[in-house]
Design a protein around this motif. Sequence first.
Motif, PDB file in Angstrom:
ATOM      1  N   PRO A   1      42.631 -20.867  92.762  1.00 23.37           N
ATOM      2  CA  PRO A   1      42.416 -20.747  94.308  1.00 23.37           C
ATOM      3  C   PRO A   1      43.703 -21.023  94.920  1.00 23.37           C
ATOM      4  CG  PRO A   1      40.530 -22.081  93.307  1.00 23.37           C
ATOM      5  CD  PRO A   1      41.680 -21.726  92.157  1.00 23.37           C
ATOM      6  N   LYS A   2      44.791 -21.437  94.506  1.00 24.56           N
ATOM      7  CA  LYS A   2      45.984 -21.909  95.178  1.00 24.56           C
ATOM      8  C   LYS A   2      46.633 -20.334  95.289  1.00 24.56           C
ATOM      9  CE  LYS A   2      47.706 -25.045  92.511  1.00 24.56           C
ATOM     10  NZ  LYS A   2      46.679 -25.387  91.386  1.00 24.56           N
ATOM     11  N   ILE A   3      46.378 -19.556  94.390  1.00 27.58           N
ATOM     12  CA  ILE A   3      46.851 -18.246  94.673  1.00 27.58           C
ATOM     13  C   ILE A   3      46.181 -17.255  95.406  1.00 27.58           C
ATOM     14  CG2 ILE A   3      47.759 -16.300  93.164  1.00 27.58           C
ATOM     15  CD1 ILE A   3      49.465 -18.692  92.899  1.00 27.58           C
ATOM     16  N   LEU A   4      44.577 -17.175  95.013  1.00 24.20           N
ATOM     17  CA  LEU A   4      43.935 -16.328  95.633  1.00 24.20           C
ATOM     18  C   LEU A   4      43.570 -16.765  96.975  1.00 24.20           C
ATOM     19  CD1 LEU A   4      43.493 -15.585  92.596  1.00 24.20           C
ATOM     20  CD2 LEU A   4      41.152 -14.943  93.132  1.00 24.20           C
ATOM     21  N   GLY A   5      43.339 -18.136  97.471  1.00 28.30           N
ATOM     22  CA  GLY A   5      43.259 -18.466  98.679  1.00 28.30           C
ATOM     23  C   GLY A   5      44.091 -17.758  99.854  1.00 28.30           C
ATOM     24  N   PRO A   6      45.513 -18.357  99.603  1.00 31.50           N
ATOM     25  CA  PRO A   6      46.412 -17.640 100.733  1.00 31.50           C
ATOM     26  C   PRO A   6      46.588 -16.190 100.693  1.00 31.50           C
ATOM     27  CG  PRO A   6      47.372 -19.501  99.303  1.00 31.50           C
ATOM     28  CD  PRO A   6      46.102 -19.346  98.797  1.00 31.50           C
TER      29      PRO A   6
ATOM     30  N   ALA B   1      45.980 -12.073 104.233  1.00 28.39           N
ATOM     31  CA  ALA B   1      45.324 -10.629 104.188  1.00 28.39           C
ATOM     32  C   ALA B   1      44.467 -10.529 105.595  1.00 28.39           C
ATOM     33  CB  ALA B   1      44.632 -10.213 103.076  1.00 28.39           C
ATOM     34  N   ALA B   2      43.701 -11.536 105.707  1.00 30.48           N
ATOM     35  CA  ALA B   2      42.855 -11.448 107.051  1.00 30.48           C
ATOM     36  C   ALA B   2      43.420 -11.423 108.166  1.00 30.48           C
ATOM     37  CB  ALA B   2      41.675 -12.550 106.954  1.00 30.48           C
ATOM     38  N   LYS B   3      44.705 -11.850 108.386  1.00 37.13           N
ATOM     39  CA  LYS B   3      45.456 -11.522 109.692  1.00 37.13           C
ATOM     40  C   LYS B   3      45.947 -10.266 109.648  1.00 37.13           C
ATOM     41  CE  LYS B   3      46.286 -16.355 109.654  1.00 37.13           C
ATOM     42  NZ  LYS B   3      47.577 -17.533 109.712  1.00 37.13           N
TER      43      LYS B   3
END
Length: 470
Positions: free
Chosen positions: A387-392, A397-399
């Motif tokens: 999650p520390k990789i996929l989360g950011p 990407a959402a921005k």
Amino acid sequence: MRALARIGGIGMAAALVLQPGMATAQTLSPDQQRFFDLYKELVETNTTLSSGSCTQASAQIATRLKAVGYTDQDITLFSVPDHPKDGGIVVVLPGRDKALKPMLLLGHLDVVEAKREDWIRDPFKLTEEDGYYYSRGTVDDKGMSAIWADSMIRFKTDGYKPKRTIKLALTCGEETTFAWNGAQWLAANKPDLIAAEFVLNEGGGGRSDAKGKPEVLAIQVGEKAAQNYTFATTNPGGHSSQPVPDNAIYELADAIEAVRGYEFPIKFTDTTRAFFSATAQSAPGPMGDAIKRLLANPNDVEADKIVSRDKTMHSTLRTTCVATLLAAGHAENALPQRATANINCRVFPGETVEATLAKLTELAGPRVKVTMNMPVRPTAVPPPLDPKILGPARAIAAKHFPGVPMLPLMSTGATDGIFFQAIGIPVYGVPGIFVDPDFNGIHGLNERIRVKSLYDGRAYLYDLVKAYAG
């Protein structure tokens, strides 16, 4: 950047995406112009194995880094005497918190061969045409390599002081199996120099439609190991006017046919299970149902037949081996004394090249000698879905790409990331750079990248690195 091809097989998952119309081409800002100058110089520097020099490309990047304040202590240029043109560069931007392990940005400077007579445009001159940049390496991998180098320059000029140390390694030899490989050399000889908690590499990316609208982002979490094997048969031969059943070509053909007819067993990693689970939700009718059945029971033969009609799905499910080269005979009027074939395998993470050799030997039979070709690749180690990789990656990407889904992906190809995984450093292929459905001529003729895709990817990856570095 071989892994980007895998995105072509997930159009069903991408069909969920609807995004507003894309902005028109924009005039470059001064900041973008500086990046373009670096990118153009890198692309126009020939780094093919036959006649190019990664050492020259590395030196040019070092000059730009020193111009903004990096010192000789921050920059390591490396090569070996036997391969003076295959050098690379490692750069270190120290972080504020020494308790945090560094992160490593990885790219390769070498490119696939390109013959001028085959191309419409000069493959080593950057040409802008119809919203694209054309040249060998515009995508693979000089797009990302230039973005990484440019990011290190921007961090310095912006006065950015990361919490985590940021390292950059640009190497040579990724595109050619038998070439001297800078990434492999660093992992074996300079592990402290490139030591990191994780690596950001090529292999992810994104796919757009034919008009350039982003459809899906992919983050590569794992890859197969590429390994070549040789099948060889020998025979006393004789005059072709007196043929006999005992024939080196026939024996080799039977062995190749056995490989063709064999399917390695289905396996799942956490990444491929997540990928297929997401794909099953959007895949139409029989395909979606078959994927769900395979997830529940990998031995479901009928479900496998349906899913494996898609070549990407088929390759993502298992180890694959395929004949790629043949050589046989010594005269047109003589029975062959020798026949050989190259068998190229893509070995599923966690499986060994030795176990694959054992299976090929079994399939080939006692009349065929099977050997493992050098170099022997390490076992592919699947990194965690951290999650520390996929989360950011998803948050940034959402921005930058609102509404575009992101899928975890295992590459059925191979990158230099495998050498870092072998010494315990997980490697992730970052999203952000979109390619067209036809794969933009990567490894082929008239390689190109959409201008907008390049600058959008640059902006995304810059913010992503800062999110990880703190």
